[in-house]
Design a protein around this motif. Structure first.
Motif, PDB file in Angstrom:
ATOM      1  N   PRO A 141       0.787  -1.225   0.000  1.00 27.17           N
ATOM      2  CA  PRO A 141       0.000   0.000   0.000  1.00 27.17           C
ATOM      3  C   PRO A 141       0.819   1.274   0.000  1.00 27.17           C
ATOM      4  O   PRO A 141       0.329   2.316   0.427  1.00 27.17           O
ATOM      5  N   ALA A 193      -0.823   4.467  -1.709  1.00 23.98           N
ATOM      6  CA  ALA A 193      -2.008   4.913  -0.993  1.00 23.98           C
ATOM      7  C   ALA A 193      -1.640   5.536   0.342  1.00 23.98           C
ATOM      8  O   ALA A 193      -2.236   6.518   0.775  1.00 23.98           O
ATOM      9  N   GLY A 234      -1.074  -4.546   7.169  1.00 24.73           N
ATOM     10  CA  GLY A 234      -1.355  -3.742   5.987  1.00 24.73           C
ATOM     11  C   GLY A 234      -1.425  -4.565   4.719  1.00 24.73           C
ATOM     12  O   GLY A 234      -2.358  -4.427   3.917  1.00 24.73           O
ATOM     13  N   VAL A 235      -0.461  -5.439   4.517  1.00 26.15           N
ATOM     14  CA  VAL A 235      -0.449  -6.299   3.329  1.00 26.15           C
ATOM     15  C   VAL A 235      -1.660  -7.232   3.338  1.00 26.15           C
ATOM     16  O   VAL A 235      -2.304  -7.461   2.312  1.00 26.15           O
ATOM     17  N   ILE A 289      -4.626  -6.709   4.656  1.00 24.80           N
ATOM     18  CA  ILE A 289      -5.849  -5.977   4.306  1.00 24.80           C
ATOM     19  C   ILE A 289      -5.942  -5.781   2.803  1.00 24.80           C
ATOM     20  O   ILE A 289      -7.008  -5.971   2.199  1.00 24.80           O
ATOM     21  N   TYR A 290      -4.837  -5.419   2.172  1.00 22.62           N
ATOM     22  CA  TYR A 290      -4.854  -5.220   0.720  1.00 22.62           C
ATOM     23  C   TYR A 290      -5.129  -6.537  -0.006  1.00 22.62           C
ATOM     24  O   TYR A 290      -5.836  -6.558  -1.030  1.00 22.62           O
ATOM     25  N   GLN A 291      -4.596  -7.614   0.502  1.00 24.04           N
ATOM     26  CA  GLN A 291      -4.851  -8.915  -0.119  1.00 24.04           C
ATOM     27  C   GLN A 291      -6.313  -9.321   0.021  1.00 24.04           C
ATOM     28  O   GLN A 291      -6.944  -9.784  -0.933  1.00 24.04           O
ATOM     29  N   LEU A 299      -8.914  -7.384   0.438  1.00 25.57           N
ATOM     30  CA  LEU A 299      -9.744  -6.520  -0.408  1.00 25.57           C
ATOM     31  C   LEU A 299      -9.674  -6.949  -1.868  1.00 25.57           C
ATOM     32  O   LEU A 299     -10.701  -6.979  -2.568  1.00 25.57           O
ATOM     33  N   ALA A 300      -8.487  -7.299  -2.345  1.00 21.49           N
ATOM     34  CA  ALA A 300      -8.342  -7.719  -3.741  1.00 21.49           C
ATOM     35  C   ALA A 300      -9.160  -8.982  -4.019  1.00 21.49           C
ATOM     36  O   ALA A 300      -9.813  -9.096  -5.068  1.00 21.49           O
ATOM     37  N   LYS A 304     -12.723  -1.880   2.184  1.00 20.84           N
ATOM     38  CA  LYS A 304     -12.181  -0.591   1.737  1.00 20.84           C
ATOM     39  C   LYS A 304     -12.044   0.361   2.918  1.00 20.84           C
ATOM     40  O   LYS A 304     -11.096   1.150   2.990  1.00 20.84           O
ATOM     41  N   GLN A 315      -8.947  -0.559   4.576  1.00 24.75           N
ATOM     42  CA  GLN A 315      -7.823  -0.075   3.775  1.00 24.75           C
ATOM     43  C   GLN A 315      -7.564   1.407   4.033  1.00 24.75           C
ATOM     44  O   GLN A 315      -6.420   1.825   4.237  1.00 24.75           O
ATOM     45  N   ASP A 355      -4.199   2.932   5.861  1.00 23.05           N
ATOM     46  CA  ASP A 355      -3.417   3.951   5.159  1.00 23.05           C
ATOM     47  C   ASP A 355      -3.217   5.177   6.042  1.00 23.05           C
ATOM     48  O   ASP A 355      -2.129   5.767   6.089  1.00 23.05           O
TER      49      ASP A 355
END
Length: 302
Positions: free
Chosen positions: A13, A16, A64-65, A67-69, A71-72, A271, A274, A278
């Motif tokens: 992230p 962002a 953090g990683v 959460i991005y995973q 969400l994807a 989101k 995310q 961020d």
């Protein structure tokens, strides 16, 4: 809110996080003040941002990683479901299973070799003696900021500090229980409780006229006030991360029972997580973030 060093009560992230710095949320009377860090060589560090060593940031970087995973994967499920067709459910199935592994049985964010949350006694001395020493330190801060306080308020301040110390001990016990219940919370607290702040100075970006006005009105914050405000903001975003992830796990269970007919709410909740993470990372120096994310990516490749 506390900090050990100040003794005060599917891609990474990076981009962002950098954007989140520009939103500028800040409390009144403190919006022109920003805490200073301590350089790695032990000096005041100039106007450097407060930070902690890499090992303290790794648990939060894993969050953090993660959460991005998550969400994807959720967005991919929503895309497949939106396309419809006879094969939509079959095509979405492996992503649903992957999201189940992420949200229902999340990975460990705190490894066995990671450091722990650090909370020392902010007074570092026995009762009453510690409060008197703290009052003297606060008076020295006011003198450095050219803030004058009468003798009577100073006398009452020791009693106020004794009450704060009792409150601090209660807060520590309650927060430790919350950390035991949430590894996300513990991962982020490992970093914030090990931050290095300059305990005497902060960056003030207002004009001399504004500063003079705040001094006359006895509203000029001390370094302690600024650090507390900074930590409170970090904790606000930490709480938002934890809430959004808890809500996401509950929504996933609901959607799973109903065949993921409408995954939009799940995507929206993730989101929100995310955005919150961020914001939390926006307080941290960019170079530290990049280094931590690279370390987490290396872990995942092993």
């Amino acid at each position: 809110t506390w900090c050990a060093t100040t003794s005060i009560l599917v891609g990474p992230p990076t981009a962002a996080i950098a954007r989140a710095r520009d939103d500028g949320d800040a409390p009144s009377d403190l919006y022109l003040a920003r805490p200073m860090g301590v350089a790695k060589d032990g000096s005041d560090g100039g106007a450097a941002r407060p930070s902690a060593r890499l090992e303290y940031l790794l648990p939060a970087a894993r969050v953090g990683v993660y959460i991005y995973q998550a969400l994807a994967v959720a967005e991919e499920i929503a895309r497949l479901k939106e396309g419809g067709g006879d094969d939509a459910e079959r095509n979405a199935f492996p992503f649903v299973r992957e999201l189940d592994n992420l949200l229902v049985t999340p990975p460990s964010f705190v490894k066995s070799g990671d450091p722990s949350v650090t909370r020392g006694d902010p007074y570092n001395l026995p009762p009453l003696v510690g409060e008197v020493a703290m009052q003297r330190r606060k008076q020295k801060e006011r003198e450095l900021q050219s803030v004058e306080v009468g003798l009577t308020p100073q006398l009452f301040e020791v009693g106020q500090l004794m009450g704060e110390r009792r409150s601090w001990n209660r807060l520590v016990r309650a927060e430790r229980a919350r950390e035991n219940a949430s590894e996300v919370r513990r991962a982020l607290n490992i970093y914030t409780t090990n931050l290095n702040f300059n305990p005497n100075n902060y960056v003030y970006s207002g004009s001399n006229e504004e500063k003079s006005k705040m001094i006359r009105e006895d509203r000029l914050p001390t370094a302690t006030d600024v650090i507390r405000s900074d930590l409170d903001a970090r904790d606000l975003y930490r709480n938002a991360v934890q809430t959004a992830l808890d809500d996401s796990a509950a929504e996933f269970s609901y959607q799973e029972k109903n065949g993921f007919e409408d995954p939009a709410e799940l995507v929206s909740l993730l989101k929100g997580a995310q955005v919150a993470i961020d914001k939390w990372f926006s307080f941290i120096p960019d170079e530290d973030i990049r280094e931590a994310l690279e370390a987490v990516k290396r872990e995942q490749r092993q």
